[in-house]
Design a protein around this motif. Structure first.
Motif: not given
Length: 94
Positions: A31, A54-55, A57-59, A61, A63-65
């Motif tokens: 991160i 957000l980084r 969450i992305d790393i 995997g 999914r942000l909806d």
């Protein structure tokens, strides 16, 4: 289920990190944050920097909806049961 609190989000991040067999220090390096930051987010610290969250969450995997629509208490059929993760995390607290 909706993530309603920083503690809910922290529980999801912790559960996914463990599922991926990452330790806190490894996630922190990926991160660009400190291990202490990861600890605080996983504990539900309400003032975590959004860009780092957000980084993470992305790393991980995750999914942000941000869908707008009718509310439902049913978990998405293709998603993670966040209710179960949060309930498990709450039970695990000493």
């Amino acid at each position: 289920m909706l993530i309603r609190t920083p503690a809910d989000l922290g529980a999801v991040i912790r559960d996914r990190r463990k599922h991926l067999k990452l330790d806190q220090a490894t996630l922190a390096r990926r991160i660009g944050a400190s291990r202490q930051w990861v600890i605080e987010v996983e504990r539900g610290h309400p003032r975590a920097e959004l860009a780092l969250v957000l980084r993470a969450i992305d790393i991980l995997g995750i999914r942000l909806d941000a869908t707008v629509g009718p509310e439902t208490n049913e978990p998405p059929s293709d998603g993670v049961d966040i209710d179960a993760i949060v309930a498990s995390a709450r039970k695990a607290k000493p």
